[in-house]
Design a protein around this motif. Structure first.
Motif, PDB file in Angstrom:
ATOM      1  N   ALA A   8      16.652   7.532  46.890  1.00  0.00           N
ATOM      2  CA  ALA A   8      17.717   6.616  47.489  1.00  0.00           C
ATOM      3  C   ALA A   8      17.208   5.839  48.327  1.00  0.00           C
ATOM      4  O   ALA A   8      16.233   5.979  49.196  1.00  0.00           O
ATOM      5  CB  ALA A   8      18.833   7.474  47.938  1.00  0.00           C
ATOM      6  N   ALA A   9      17.648   4.698  48.593  1.00  0.00           N
ATOM      7  CA  ALA A   9      17.454   3.368  49.464  1.00  0.00           C
ATOM      8  C   ALA A   9      17.788   3.903  50.900  1.00  0.00           C
ATOM      9  O   ALA A   9      17.368   3.493  51.945  1.00  0.00           O
ATOM     10  CB  ALA A   9      17.872   2.071  48.842  1.00  0.00           C
ATOM     11  N   SER A  10      19.168   4.609  50.871  1.00  0.00           N
ATOM     12  CA  SER A  10      19.762   4.882  52.312  1.00  0.00           C
ATOM     13  C   SER A  10      20.563   6.127  52.042  1.00  0.00           C
ATOM     14  O   SER A  10      20.875   6.436  50.692  1.00  0.00           O
ATOM     15  CB  SER A  10      20.255   3.699  52.882  1.00  0.00           C
ATOM     16  OG  SER A  10      21.403   3.484  52.059  1.00  0.00           O
ATOM     17  N   GLY A  11      21.116   6.596  53.213  1.00  0.00           N
ATOM     18  CA  GLY A  11      22.127   7.601  52.831  1.00  0.00           C
ATOM     19  C   GLY A  11      21.968   8.958  53.774  1.00  0.00           C
ATOM     20  O   GLY A  11      21.271   8.772  54.784  1.00  0.00           O
ATOM     21  N   ALA A  12      22.783   9.798  53.645  1.00  0.00           N
ATOM     22  CA  ALA A  12      22.673  11.279  54.175  1.00  0.00           C
ATOM     23  C   ALA A  12      21.731  12.175  53.726  1.00  0.00           C
ATOM     24  O   ALA A  12      22.118  13.101  53.046  1.00  0.00           O
ATOM     25  CB  ALA A  12      24.284  11.554  54.248  1.00  0.00           C
TER      26      ALA A  12
END
Length: 248
Positions: free
Chosen positions: A67-71
């Protein structure tokens, strides 16, 4: 012929003081006759990128998330690596596969994420000792290659690193014929799948490469360089490997 590549994987080694080795490498190899890549821990990535800015040495990460960003606590994205100054990322290393349970599908997803961020993916494949002793080396490596490299691989966005798991950090090295057999098979499969692009994708050998054995390994068919672990931590040791590679 693909341009040769000497890649150093620092793994979980190095603090700020370790960057003196990069300074020494820069001083010794301002215009090496091969490409040089260093992949430090994430804590050193941006500082190392600043040190080598404008030189012929490239910097990369050791892993990225899909993923490019996130939790995703503790993870780093391909975009973050690129923003920090990285141009490459190592994916599917046997230590990631073993310690974190990464399979081919996950490595392929990470490779696609790396490409999306403009990074060059260094995709690792290699068999265990049990698999080699069972005569399954070619089948295992071929399966990892097929499953870990998505469609769309080119000479510009992908490097393959063959690292027999049993040779990493052990001092054991396959025979030159054994290395050649695997590299020739990888090349044939890349060429069959990707055509002319597959002809140009670099194939590195990794596993107890050091200055004393580098030259003979680099003389083997379809060995386009090395992915080096411990011997990349010191400029003198890595320099010996770079010297052998540019003279190959």
């Amino acid at each position: 012929m693909p341009r040769k590549l000497a890649a150093g994987n620092w793994k979980m080694n190095g603090i700020g003081a370790s960057l003196v080795e990069v300074e020494a490498l820069l001083a010794a190899w301002p215009n090496a006759g091969c490409d040089i890549l260093l992949c430090p821990p994430a804590t050193l990535l941006s500082r190392m990128a600043e040190r080598v800015s404008g030189s012929s040495i490239a910097v990369g990460g050791q892993d990225c998330h899909v993923a490019a960003s996130g939790a995703h606590t503790g993870d780093i994205s391909a975009d973050m690596i690129a923003e920090a100054g990285g141009s490459h990322v190592i994916l599917g290393h046997s230590e990631r596969r073993a310690d974190h349970g990464e399979d081919d599908a996950l490595v392929a997803a990470k490779t696609a994420a790396a490409w999306g961020a403009g990074l060059i993916a260094v995709v690792c494949v290699g068999e265990t000792l049990d698999e080699r002793e069972a005569g399954r080396t070619i089948d295992v490596v071929a399966g990892q290659l097929a499953g870990s490299v998505p469609d769309g691989a080119t000479a510009a966005n992908t490097v393959i690193a063959y690292e027999p798991v049993w040779a990493i950090g052990t001092g054991k090295v396959p025979t030159l014929d054994e290395i050649g057999a695997v590299h020739d098979d990888i090349r044939a499969r890349l060429s069959d799948r990707f055509g002319a692009e597959g002809d140009g994708i670099r194939i590195l050998y990794g596993g107890s490469v050091k200055p004393s054995n580098a030259a003979e390994i680099f003389a083997v068919s379809n060995v386009d360089g090395a992915l080096v672990g411990g011997a990349s931590l010191k400029a003198d040791d890595f320099g010996g490997i770079i010297s052998a590679l540019q003279n190959a």
